[in-house]
Design an enzyme around this catalytic site. Structure first.
Site, mmCIF file in Angstrom:
data_model
loop_
_atom_site.group_PDB
_atom_site.id
_atom_site.type_symbol
_atom_site.label_atom_id
_atom_site.label_comp_id
_atom_site.label_asym_id
_atom_site.label_seq_id
_atom_site.Cartn_x
_atom_site.Cartn_y
_atom_site.Cartn_z
ATOM 1 N N CYS A 30 0.831 -1.213 0.000
ATOM 2 C CA CYS A 30 0.000 0.000 0.000
ATOM 3 C C CYS A 30 0.867 1.266 0.000
ATOM 4 C CB CYS A 30 -0.997 -0.053 1.157
ATOM 5 S SG CYS A 30 -2.421 0.999 0.833
ATOM 6 N N ILE B 120 -7.213 -0.490 2.017
ATOM 7 C CA ILE B 120 -7.497 0.632 2.917
ATOM 8 C C ILE B 120 -6.984 1.923 2.277
ATOM 9 C CG2 ILE B 120 -7.152 1.611 5.230
ATOM 10 C CD1 ILE B 120 -6.474 -1.283 6.171
ATOM 11 N N ARG B 121 -7.898 2.778 1.894
ATOM 12 C CA ARG B 121 -7.528 4.000 1.156
ATOM 13 C C ARG B 121 -6.421 3.663 0.160
ATOM 14 N NH1 ARG B 121 -5.162 6.951 4.362
ATOM 15 N NH2 ARG B 121 -5.309 5.596 6.151
ATOM 16 N N HIS C 107 -3.242 -5.100 1.778
ATOM 17 C CA HIS C 107 -2.528 -5.372 3.037
ATOM 18 C C HIS C 107 -2.526 -6.869 3.346
ATOM 19 C CE1 HIS C 107 -2.127 -1.238 4.819
ATOM 20 N NE2 HIS C 107 -3.034 -0.995 3.888
ATOM 21 N N GLU D 109 -0.797 -8.461 5.351
ATOM 22 C CA GLU D 109 -0.494 -8.711 6.773
ATOM 23 C C GLU D 109 -1.753 -8.667 7.635
ATOM 24 O OE1 GLU D 109 -0.094 -6.006 5.163
ATOM 25 O OE2 GLU D 109 -0.527 -4.268 6.414
#
Ligand code: GLN
Length: 194
Positions: A83, A139-140, A175, A177
């Site tokens: 990201c 996420i964004r 992401h 993770e």
């Protein structure tokens, strides 16, 4: 061949670096946080986590991390950006244009999914890595708008490239993770031994 005797470094200037540590623990990979340029001498690979690139860039400038990470890459050591990390690695950044390392020949647009889908969990394909769909948390997230000739697309989601590789550089717009799926981290850890 990179030495496996040193741990995986996780860049810890800002963002969700702790979660990468949790994933590396699960796959039995030793790791160490990297905060200063000199810490790079003690790791064999580097993960650049998600977060806010504008904040991360301030640390990069203050600490002189940019030249140090470029040197690390020039030595052939694997770097994995997720990201915000992917945005920092890109050759060109849009929305708006900003400073970057230019180690990966892609054009990437920040916050590109728009407000309606600010964050989402989707399923994508990483066929070379897994037969099963891979859960992906955005996420964004940025969108990769251009992929250079030397860049391999390893993962797609909704028709867009979301996991790309160019030599020793790997980048995901999501992401990995934040899920239970270890596929992407295992793949990166394997890259260290090649
Ligand atoms: N929107 C962030 C940026 O542009 C990246 C978001 C993330 O890393 N989850 O810097």
């Amino acid at each position: 061949m990179n030495s496996l005797s040193n741990p995986v470094g996780i860049l810890a200037v800002q963002g969700d670096f702790e979660m990468h540590g949790g994933m590396l623990d699960r796959i039995g990979a030793p790791w160490k946080l990297v905060k200063h340029p000199q810490d790079l001498g003690e790791v064999s690979a580097l993960i650049m986590p998600g977060g806010e690139t504008t904040t991360m860039l301030k640390f990069f400038h203050a600490e002189g991390l940019g030249p140090a990470v470029k040197q690390f890459a020039a030595e052939g050591k694997p770097i994995f950006g997720t990201c915000a990390g992917a945005i920092l690695l890109a050759k060109e950044v849009l929305n708006p244009p900003q400073d970057r390392l230019g180690l990966l020949d892609i054009t990437i647009e920040r916050n590109a999914y728009g407000r309606q889908v600010d964050s989402s969990v989707r399923r994508g394909d990483c066929r070379e890595l897994s037969d099963r769909p891979v859960e992906m948390v955005f996420i964004r997230a940025p969108i990769i708008r251009r992929v250079g000739e030397g860049v391999r697309v390893l993962g797609r989601c909704d028709g867009l490239p979301v996991l790309v590789e160019q030599g020793n550089i790997l980048a995901a717009t999501f992401h990995p993770e934040l899920t239970e799926d270890e596929t992407i981290h295992r793949f990166f850890y394997k890259k260290m031994s090649h």
